[in-house]
Enzyme design. Structure first.
Site, PDB file in Angstrom:
ATOM      1  N   LYS A  74       0.687  -0.916  -0.066  1.00 51.81           N
ATOM      2  CA  LYS A  74      -0.132  -0.041   0.054  1.00 51.81           C
ATOM      3  C   LYS A  74       1.019   1.228   0.123  1.00 51.81           C
ATOM      4  CE  LYS A  74      -2.160  -1.024   3.801  1.00 51.81           C
ATOM      5  NZ  LYS A  74      -1.940  -2.363   4.056  1.00 51.81           N
ATOM      6  N   THR A  76       3.848   1.354  -0.997  1.00 53.32           N
ATOM      7  CA  THR A  76       4.558   1.793  -2.329  1.00 53.32           C
ATOM      8  C   THR A  76       3.746   2.152  -3.536  1.00 53.32           C
ATOM      9  OG1 THR A  76       6.127  -0.191  -1.559  1.00 53.32           O
ATOM     10  CG2 THR A  76       5.892   0.496  -3.751  1.00 53.32           C
ATOM     11  N   ARG A  97       1.847   7.252   7.263  1.00 53.09           N
ATOM     12  CA  ARG A  97       1.971   6.860   8.704  1.00 53.09           C
ATOM     13  C   ARG A  97       3.535   6.847   8.989  1.00 53.09           C
ATOM     14  NH1 ARG A  97      -1.017   1.957   9.204  1.00 53.09           N
ATOM     15  NH2 ARG A  97      -0.437   1.729   7.062  1.00 53.09           N
ATOM     16  N   LYS A 108       9.545  -6.470   9.111  1.00 53.33           N
ATOM     17  CA  LYS A 108       9.331  -5.296   8.245  1.00 53.33           C
ATOM     18  C   LYS A 108      10.545  -4.969   7.447  1.00 53.33           C
ATOM     19  CE  LYS A 108       5.657  -3.406   6.175  1.00 53.33           C
ATOM     20  NZ  LYS A 108       4.782  -2.322   6.216  1.00 53.33           N
ATOM     21  N   ALA A 276      -3.228  -0.146  13.445  1.00 52.66           N
ATOM     22  CA  ALA A 276      -4.606  -0.201  12.845  1.00 52.66           C
ATOM     23  C   ALA A 276      -5.448  -1.216  13.418  1.00 52.66           C
ATOM     24  CB  ALA A 276      -4.136  -0.651  11.344  1.00 52.66           C
ATOM     25  N   PHE A 304      -4.065  -2.202   7.041  1.00 51.64           N
ATOM     26  CA  PHE A 304      -4.531  -3.371   6.799  1.00 51.64           C
ATOM     27  C   PHE A 304      -5.407  -3.432   5.491  1.00 51.64           C
ATOM     28  CE2 PHE A 304      -4.333  -4.137  11.512  1.00 51.64           C
ATOM     29  CZ  PHE A 304      -3.001  -4.673  11.676  1.00 51.64           C
ATOM     30  N   PHE A 384       4.696  -7.733  -9.375  1.00 49.64           N
ATOM     31  CA  PHE A 384       6.015  -8.119  -8.728  1.00 49.64           C
ATOM     32  C   PHE A 384       6.715  -8.763  -9.991  1.00 49.64           C
ATOM     33  CE2 PHE A 384       5.996  -8.067  -4.045  1.00 49.64           C
ATOM     34  CZ  PHE A 384       5.158  -7.144  -4.026  1.00 49.64           C
ATOM     35  N   TRP A 412       7.082   0.488  -8.147  1.00 47.45           N
ATOM     36  CA  TRP A 412       8.225  -0.158  -7.706  1.00 47.45           C
ATOM     37  C   TRP A 412       9.453  -0.221  -8.473  1.00 47.45           C
ATOM     38  CZ3 TRP A 412      11.457  -4.814  -7.733  1.00 47.45           C
ATOM     39  CH2 TRP A 412      12.069  -4.921  -6.489  1.00 47.45           C
TER      40      TRP A 412
END
Ligand code: ADP
Length: 558
Positions: A74, A76, A97, A108, A276, A304, A384, A412
Site C-alpha cells: 500500500k 509503495t 504514517r 518488516k 490499525a 491493513f 511483482f 516499485w
C-alpha cells in the site's frame, strides 16, 4: 536492474532536494518550517492556519485486499501514485504514517515504501525521524508514573489498583514486557501490582494526536482518557490526575506534521501512525487536512485491508474530521490473490491462474464494500517480477468482467513512470460526483453499529457479544459514552475473526470479547479475539542483518 538493488541502495543513489525547496514548491513558505537538518522539517501550526483560505484538493484513499504474508504494498503504491500524478502534470502530495521501530527491527525492516517509490531520507524516517514516537512514549509513561505515584502518595482518587487500564509503552517489539510486576523493592517503591507494556503506536495518545485539530484540542482529549476505575467502579481520567498539561507539553512538537520528499521530490507529509488494530490506523488529521490545502490530489493510505483500514478511515477519520473522499484505490497483488485462492506461501512462485481466479472473491467483496460507501474505486495491481503474463491478463479480465477500472502498477520498478495509467484513472474518477456516506448512524446503539459492520462489511451472520462485553456496553451506556464511532479490533488476515479463513468466507459469527472506550481518541474499541498490543520479534529479526559503518552509512533497512 532495479530488482537487484535493495531499497536502501536505491534511496542512497538519489540526490535529495533541500526540504525548503520541496516545501516551497508545495506552497509552504519557509517561515512555516522548523528544520531538522536539510531534508526533514516540521510545519508550524500557525503556518498551517495561514492556508485556511486555500481550496481543498481531491482526497484519494489507498487501501488493499485482505493482507497475506506475501505482502501487498500500500505504501509503495501510494508513493508511486503521488509521483505518477506529478508525472502527468498534476500537483500531488502524499500523506503517510510514521514507521514504528518495532516492525522495523522485527519482520518488516522499514516502512517507507519500496524500490523507486520510497520516501527519503528513509533511514531517518525509519529510525528516530523527528522524535514524535519518542515524545509519545514519554507522555504515555509520564501518565503511568503519575498514576502509580498518586496511589503511593495516599490515593485520594481511590484508584482500584486492580482496575488500572492505562499501560506503559515502548517503541519496540518486546514480548517479555507484555505482563510484568512493578513496584517490587519494599514500601519506598510503591504498591506492587501487575502491569503491562504495549508498543507506543498502540497508545491512545497516538490515536488522540492523530485525530486532534490542534494542541488545545489534544489537551482536552488527553484529559478525557480513562486510565483506571475507582473502588466504586467509576472511571478515573488523566484529567482527574491533572496530567494533561504536562503531557501536552511533551507533545507540543509531535503534533506538528513532518515534511520529507519521495525519490522524485514529491512532497510527503509523514505524521502519526496509530495501530490499525485497536486504533484507526491512519496518519494524522492535521497532516491530511494540510495536504488537501497544498495539493490538487492528496494521496493517503489506511492500515491493513479495506474491511478494517478503509472502514475505519471512512467511519472514524472522515466522520470526526469532516473529510469527504473523492476516490479509492484498492491494491491487489497476484501473489496475495493466489493465497486467497488456496495456494500455500511456498508455492507462490508457480503460475496458477485457477487459484488467482478463485482468490478474486476476496477482491470482489472489498470492491462491493467500497462501492457501498458511495465511492468510485479502481484496482491497482502492484506488479511483482514473478507475476506471469497469463496471471496478469486473467486479473485484468476478471476486473473488466466485474465492471471495475484496473491498472497495472510498476511504481516499485519504475517510480512515477510506472504509475501514470493509475494516475490518469484516479484523476478521471475524482471528476465523477460521488455519494459518500457513512456505514452507520453514530447515535445508534453499540450492538447496532457493530452489527452494521459485521453484516455489511465482513458479511458475517451477526455479532455475538460475550457476557463481559454486554456488561461493558451497559457501563458505557450508563456513562453516556456509547454514541461514538466503532473501532473494530479484528484479525487483519480474514473478513472473519478466524485468521485462517482466507478468501471470502461466509456463514460465520463475529464474537466481540471486550468493549471499551478510547474517550480521548473518541471511539469505542470492540475486540474480537486476542489482539496483540505488544508484538514479539521473529526467530531471525530484521535487526540481525542491520549495520552501520564508521561514516554512518547504514545497511539492512531493506
Ligand atoms: P504495505 O504498505 O502494504 O505494508 P509496503 O508498501 O510497505 O506494504 O511494502 C512492503 C514491502 O514489499 C516493502 O519492503 C516493499 O519494498 C516491498 N514491495 C512492495 N511492492 C513491491 C513490488 N511490486 N515488488 C517487489 N517488492 C515490493
Amino acid at each position: 536492474m532495479a530488482e537487484f538493488l535493495t531499497d536502501i541502495e536505491i534511496a542512497d543513489s538519489v540526490e535529495m532536494e533541500p526540504i525548503v525547496e520541496v516545501a516551497e514548491r508545495a506552497g509552504l513558505n519557509k517561515d512555516f518550517l522548523e528544520l531538522y537538518g536539510n531534508y526533514k522539517a516540521k510545519i508550524s501550526l500557525e503556518g498551517i492556519k495561514e492556508l485556511d483560505n486555500n481550496d481543498d484538493g481531491k482526497l484519494v484513499l489507498v487501501t488493499a485486499i485482505t493482507p497475506t504474508p506475501a505482502g501487498e504494498g500500500k505504501s509503495t503504491v501510494s508513493i508511486g501514485l503521488s509521483q505518477g500524478l506529478n508525472k502527468i502534470g498534476k500537483n500531488s502530495v502524499v500523506a503517510l504514517r510514521e514507521p514504528s521501530l518495532g516492525p522495523v527491527f522485527g519482520v518488516k525492516g522499514g516502512a517507507a515504501g519500496g524500490g523507486y517509490s520510497q520516501v527519503v531520507p528513509m533511514e531517518d524516517i525509519n529510525l528516530h525521524f523527528t522524535g514524535d514516537l519518542h515524545a509519545m512514549t514519554a507522555a504515555n509513561n509520564l501518565l503511568s508514573a503519575l498514576i502509580d505515584n498518586h496511589i503511593h502518595q495516599g490515593n485520594a482518587l481511590r484508584i482500584d489498583a486492580r482496575q488500572i487500564t492505562w499501560k506503559r509503552v515502548l517503541d519496540m517489539n518486546d514480548r517479555a514486557l507484555r505482563n510484568i510486576v512493578i513496584a517490587l523493592g519494599g514500601k519506598a517503591s510503591g504498591f506492587v501490582r501487575e502491569d503491562h507494556f504495549m508498543i507506543t503506536v498502540a497508545s491512545e495518545i497516538m490515536a488522540a494526536l492523530c485525530l486532534a485539530s490542534g494542541l488545545e484540542d489534544l489537551k482536552g482529549r488527553l484529559a478525557k482518557m480513562i486510565v483506571a476505575y475507582n473502588l466504586d467502579g467509576e472511571p478515573v481520567t488523566a484529567g482527574d490526575l491533572e496530567a494533561q498539561g504536562a503531557m501536552a507539553m511533551l507533545l507540543k512538537d509531535a503534533i506538528k506534521p513532518n515534511i520529507v520528499q519521495t525519490l522524485e521530490h514529491t512532497p510527503a507529509l509523514i505524521h502519526g501512525g496509530p495501530f490499525a488494530n485497536i486504533a484507526h490506523g491512519c496518519n494524522s488529521l492535521i497532516a491530511t487536512k494540510l495536504g488537501l490545502k497544498l495539493a490538487d490530489y492528496l494521496v493517503t493510505e489506511a492500515g491493513f485491508g479495506a474491511d478494517l483500514g478503509a472502514e475505519k478511515f471512512f467511519d472514524i477519520k472522515c466522520r470526526l474530521g469532516g473529510l469527504k473522499p473523492n476516490a479509492v484505490v484498492i491494491v491487489a497483488t497476484i501473489k496475495a490473490l493466489k493465497m486467497h485462492g488456496g495456494v500455500d506461501k511456498k508455492n507462490l512462485k508457480e503460475e496458477n491462474v485457477d487459484a488467482l481466479e478463485k482468490g478474486f472473491a476476496n477482491l470482489g467483496r472489498h470492491l462491493e464494500n467500497i462501492k457501498s460507501f458511495g465511492l468510485p474505486v479502481v484496482v491497482a495491481v502492484n506488479r511483482f517480477v514473478q507475476d506471469t503474463d497469463a496471471e496478469i491478463a486473467k486479473l485484468i479480465e476478471k476486473c473488466e468482467e466485474y465492471g471495475v477500472e484496473v491498472s497495472l502498477c510498476e511504481g516499485w520498478g519504475k517510480g512515477g513512470d510506472g504509475v501514470t495509467d493509475l494516475a490518469q484513472k484516479v484523476v478521471a474518477m475524482c471528476e465523477q460526483p460521488n455519494d459518500f456516506h457513512f456505514l452507520y448512524d453514530v447515535e445508534a446503539s453499540i450492538p447496532e453499529k457493530v452489527n452494521a459492520i459485521v453484516q455489511k462489511i465482513y458479511r458475517g451472520r451477526q455479532a455475538v457479544f460475550t457476557a463481559a462485553a454486554k456488561k461493558q456496553i451497559k457501563t458505557l451506556e450508563g456513562l453516556g459514552l456509547d454514541k461514538m464511532p466503532i473501532c473494530m479490533a479484528k484479525t487483519q488476515f480474514s473478513f472473519s475473526d478466524d485468521k485462517n479463513a482466507v478468501g471470502a468466507p461466509t456463514d460465520f459469527d463475529i464474537t466481540v470479547q471486550t468493549v471499551r472506550v478510547s474517550a480521548g481518541a473518541g471511539f469505542i474499541v470492540c475486540e474480537t479475539g486476542d489482539i496483540m498490543v505488544m508484538p514479539g520479534l521473529p526467530k531471525v529479526p530484521a535487526a540481525n542483518k542491520m549495520d552501520v559503518d564508521e561514516s554512518g552509512k547504514m545497511e539492512g533497512l531493506f
